[in-house]
Design a protein around this motif. Structure first.
Motif: not given
Length: 158
Positions: A64-81, A111-116
């Motif tokens: 399947g396909s997943i969505l990865i994000f941080s709700e607590s830090d909306t400016n968090a970066e995912f620098p990898g390709t 404290k920051q969260n990661l959501n998938v």
């Protein structure tokens, strides 16, 4: 008539048994692991996502396909390709587990969260909390008392 009834009962039971076996391999949620539970602002950390069943066994055929994000830090970066537009599509080669190296950089401390989330079924998800601290090069290192001597003492500056 009795033989037909017995055959139908046996057939139904075998179908029910097959459904139970198939259901055991379905994804119930994700588990998330980071290489550091405590990190610093702008420090890249690794993220591992596993698709697991209700008994926390990896579902190796998950594609399947997943969505990865941080709700607590909306400016968090995912620098990898590998993570494009905060999404990733599992492949058969992933075997239900994927590791993203230097996957995320947080921009705020605390404290920051990661959501998938699974993109096709929002009930399949997981959240992980990461503590983000500050280092000597960040903004709190230069916090000093400010003294205003002009224009006049006790003046409010808007």
């Amino acid at each position: 008539m009795k033989i037909k009834s017995l055959l139908l009962s046996a057939f139904a039971a075998s179908l029910m048994g097959a459904n139970i076996v198939l259901a055991a391999g379905t994804v119930d949620h994700f588990t998330l692991e980071v290489n550091k539970d405590t990190t610093k602002i702008w420090e890249a950390i690794d993220l591992t996502v596993k698709a697991v069943d209700k008994d926390n066994n990896i579902v190796s055929n998950y594609v399947g396909s997943i969505l990865i994000f941080s709700e607590s830090d909306t400016n968090a970066e995912f620098p990898g390709t590998t993570i494009k537009d905060n999404t990733y599509k599992f492949t058969a080669a992933d075997q239900g587990k994927v590791k993203f190296e230097n996957a995320i950089k947080f921009t705020k401390e605390w404290k920051q969260n990661l959501n998938v989330f699974d993109l096709s079924n929002e009930e399949i998800f997981w959240t992980l909390e990461v503590t983000v601290g500050n280092d000597t090069t960040s903004s709190t290192a230069w916090k000093k008392a400010i003294r205003v001597s002009f224009p006049v003492n006790d003046t409010t500056i808007w």
